[in-house]
Design a protein around this motif. Structure first.
Motif, PDB file in Angstrom:
ATOM      1  N   PHE A 170       7.473  -3.885  -8.605  1.00 63.43           N
ATOM      2  CA  PHE A 170       5.889  -4.179  -8.726  1.00 63.43           C
ATOM      3  C   PHE A 170       5.390  -4.664  -7.453  1.00 63.43           C
ATOM      4  N   LYS A 188       6.179  -3.721  -4.428  1.00 59.44           N
ATOM      5  CA  LYS A 188       6.233  -2.715  -3.474  1.00 59.44           C
ATOM      6  C   LYS A 188       5.061  -1.744  -3.901  1.00 59.44           C
ATOM      7  N   MET A 189       4.298  -1.738  -4.879  1.00 57.96           N
ATOM      8  CA  MET A 189       3.464  -0.981  -5.460  1.00 57.96           C
ATOM      9  C   MET A 189       2.180  -1.211  -4.528  1.00 57.96           C
ATOM     10  N   GLU A 214      -0.656   7.288 -12.415  1.00 59.84           N
ATOM     11  CA  GLU A 214      -0.979   6.484 -11.217  1.00 59.84           C
ATOM     12  C   GLU A 214      -0.506   7.425 -10.018  1.00 59.84           C
ATOM     13  N   LYS A 215      -1.159   7.130  -9.077  1.00 61.75           N
ATOM     14  CA  LYS A 215      -0.819   7.722  -7.710  1.00 61.75           C
ATOM     15  C   LYS A 215      -0.170   6.417  -7.012  1.00 61.75           C
ATOM     16  N   GLU A 216      -1.040   5.595  -6.688  1.00 60.56           N
ATOM     17  CA  GLU A 216      -0.152   4.650  -5.701  1.00 60.56           C
ATOM     18  C   GLU A 216       0.694   3.711  -6.490  1.00 60.56           C
ATOM     19  N   MET A 217       0.559   3.542  -7.641  1.00 65.21           N
ATOM     20  CA  MET A 217       1.639   2.779  -8.308  1.00 65.21           C
ATOM     21  C   MET A 217       2.808   3.548  -9.140  1.00 65.21           C
ATOM     22  N   TRP A 235       3.296   5.629 -17.924  1.00 68.91           N
ATOM     23  CA  TRP A 235       2.082   5.179 -16.903  1.00 68.91           C
ATOM     24  C   TRP A 235       2.306   5.631 -15.631  1.00 68.91           C
TER      25      TRP A 235
END
Lengths: 450, 364
Positions: free
Chosen positions: B361, B363-364, B183-186, B179
């Motif tokens: 999580f 901090k995502m 994903e970029k931010e997460m 995953w």
């Protein structure tokens, strides 16, 4: 009062449909008392303040589910579940809510609403419905659609669906949506009268477009890949989660056996008897605690599933774009071909193939008058074609602009919601460990006192 | 077929004034020699609950462990078990003084001691007046064995399923990793969370290795139940012996009386032959009476000493049984507490891992 539903081809800017409630009021949403979904309420509030002419807040809840029997289209008896949708308006001054509408809908009507929205708002990532059949079940749950637990979770999912629409800045203003919440009888007829089914793009056409587009927009191609990958990842996640649930269930239940053995043992010991009996009791408590835990945990699985289905909604927007692009390319190609033909007729050279050209070669030249007539027809067609191309181009750009705006909105919503779902899952695991510590500390106490 | 030789580093600690311990003896013994030592102790100390040996073959295994006797984990646990066995003997007030035990620790060649009494322990017989205390004790040891077997089976199932739960979290690690790639931010948050899942999944191996230890503590008492039964059987044997001797004496007394009075009530070969072939002379009868009187005297002496032996046995056996009961309660209580502590520690580790994941999580 009844406005004709706008032509979907022109549905690129959200047309100011007849607003709901009062002339200047719109529809916002707060979480109803039954709802547990969270992310969308803040966007509902944002929308409210953004359109500051709204006077009222409205609460939507799917509060009950009921088994019914009726006759289907083929006049055969069938059993289905009906859901009660209640709409309340909240008085601005004192925060009290008053029940304004209440009606029953079945799942197929929700499906109809969504199909309509898909056709009329192709640039919007339309919220998905909860699953029709129970999937990713770990063994204990029934996969039966009539199972009360499944029905309950579906009720929550349907409420979530309505809240998602109600908190969407564009979709919330749709008339058909308003009628879905307020007009019990005849709603199906009203929807069908919009003729949206005819306007729906055929699946085959869409598939064709996917393979034939010459200049695909990279952003949409990337988005499509992303939605495929997201769907794949979430599927894996759900499968792992089902296995964890299954094995956790096994571990907890086996502690019930400890309870039995300690009980047996306490019967044959004098000094240790009481301690063992109490410890056995704690083991039984531990074993039975897993049922509630996994019921709650199902909720987080549902939050993940929503995004599994959202991936499909994302893909739908991409497909619409491809279709429009293909359409545009075909129109441009057709125009270019006509221009070419026109030029050849005017200059007398024949480079492009045309049936007329062939027959001319076979059966003799046409008269200058005939040629003039043909050129005139072509010029008219070319004019028309240029107009159409211009408007298609305009449509296309509008679509891309609006679609991308909604996709950005969706991305932020997705990040928020998934982050929250994962945090909730971690919190649940921590809480399970804490309960475990409690039980085993109690058991240790019992042993120490022996 | 080879059995693994198990090394013992034995040392009789000779405490110097400064508390130092010095290695005095060290030799190699195999499992069968331990068995020999125990057989000897069973015969010579029938009133003692003789400490049991660790299991010969791995039983109550949950699926991951090898059931193979050559498996290093099994050999290691057996080593600990054998050490425990010797320590139990060494800390027993009576057994620790045994000469053969001393030789076991010090003399390289250990001779086989055949004893027919060993066979007698397994004979079946019927006692007329069983001692209720020993009968109850035998029932208790049967029930204890049954309960501990169940406990060990449950424990194996729990271990098996716990292993499954933890390992499946490794799959979470893989999915989060997958995953994070899309994903970029997460992305970073998911990657770190995945790492924590992998740590969690691999932590179960050490946990279950430790947990095996508590299972072994339970198993010792499974085998102790057999030792208890051995004492009961010895008592039954003595009781039977006593009853037979008493019966024999009574019979001889009867015969003697009949010869003296002339009435024949008891059956005897002499009596039959007399009937068939004619009366015996008064001298013959006198002679027989004399012989019987000697036998009766001997018999009474024997009966007296057997009775004394019996009472001594019961006294000593019961003393050791009381000692054993207290040891058993202490040890089992401790084993159960340890198991609870282990479970608590597992939960705490779980909280740690999931708190870390939650941090990732957030901090995502």
């Amino acid at each position: 009062m009844e406005q004709a539903p706008p032509d979907p081809e022109r549905q690129l800017q959200p047309a100011p449909l007849e607003p709901l409630g009062s002339p200047d009021a719109g529809l916002g949403a707060a979480v109803g008392k039954e709802a547990e979904g969270a992310g969308e309420e803040s966007s509902g509030v944002d929308t409210m303040t953004h359109n500051n002419f709204w006077l009222k807040k409205i609460e939507i809840s799917v509060s009950e589910a009921e088994k019914r029997t009726g006759r289907n289209a083929m006049n055969m008896q069938e059993t289905y579940t009906a859901y009660l949708i209640e709409t309340r308006s909240v008085e601005h001054t004192d925060g009290q809510s008053v029940l304004t509408d209440s009606l029953w809908r079945r799942y197929s009507e929700f499906e109809l609403l969504r199909s309509y929205l898909l056709v009329y708002y192709p640039h919007i990532v339309v919220p998905p419905l909860p699953e029709k059949r129970a999937e990713f079940v770990w063994h204990k749950l029934s996969a039966d659609n009539m199972d009360p637990d499944f029905v309950e979770r579906r009720r929550i999912g349907l409420e979530n669906f309505l809240l998602r629409i109600a908190s969407h800045p564009i979709l919330c203003r749709d008339k058909i949506f308003y009628l879905f919440l307020t007009q019990e009888g005849n709603w199906k007829e009203t929807v069908n009268e919009t003729g949206f089914q005819l306007k729906a793009d055929s699946r085959l056409k869409a598939l064709n477009a996917t393979f034939r587009v010459k200049n695909p927009d990279k952003r949409f191609t990337d988005l499509k890949h992303y939605s495929d990958e997201l769907q794949s990842v979430i599927s894996h996640l759900l499968r792992v989660r089902a296995r964890v649930a299954d094995r956790l269930y096994g571990v907890y239940k086996v502690h019930g056996n400890y309870g039995r053995v300690f009980s047996e043992w306490s019967a044959i010991e004098k000094e240790m008897g009481d301690g063992l009996q109490s410890a056995g009791h704690h083991m039984d408590v531990y074993a039975s605690s897993i049922d509630d835990i996994l019921e709650d945990e199902e909720h987080y699985a549902d939050q993940l599933k929503e995004y599994l289905f959202y991936a499909e909604a994302l893909r739908a927007v991409c497909r619409k774009h491809e279709l429009m692009q293909y359409d545009l390319e075909m129109a441009a190609q057709d125009l270019a071909s006509k221009k070419q033909q026109c030029e050849e007729l005017a200059t007398g050279t024949v480079r492009t193939f045309s049936l007329k050209g062939m027959t001319t070669k076979l059966f003799g030249q046409e008269t200058p008058e005939q040629r003039e007539a043909r050129i005139k027809v072509l010029e008219e067609q070319i004019n028309e074609g240029e107009q159409q191309l211009k408007s298609k181009n305009l449509e296309g750009r509008e679509f891309v602009k609006n679609a991308w705006a909604d996709i950005e909105r969706f991305k932020e919503q997705k990040n928020r919601d998934l982050k929250e779902a994962l945090i909730s899952y971690a919190v649940m695991q921590i809480s399970m460990c804490k309960k475990g510590i409690q039980v085993w500390t109690n058991a240790k106490e019992c042993f120490s006192k022996m």
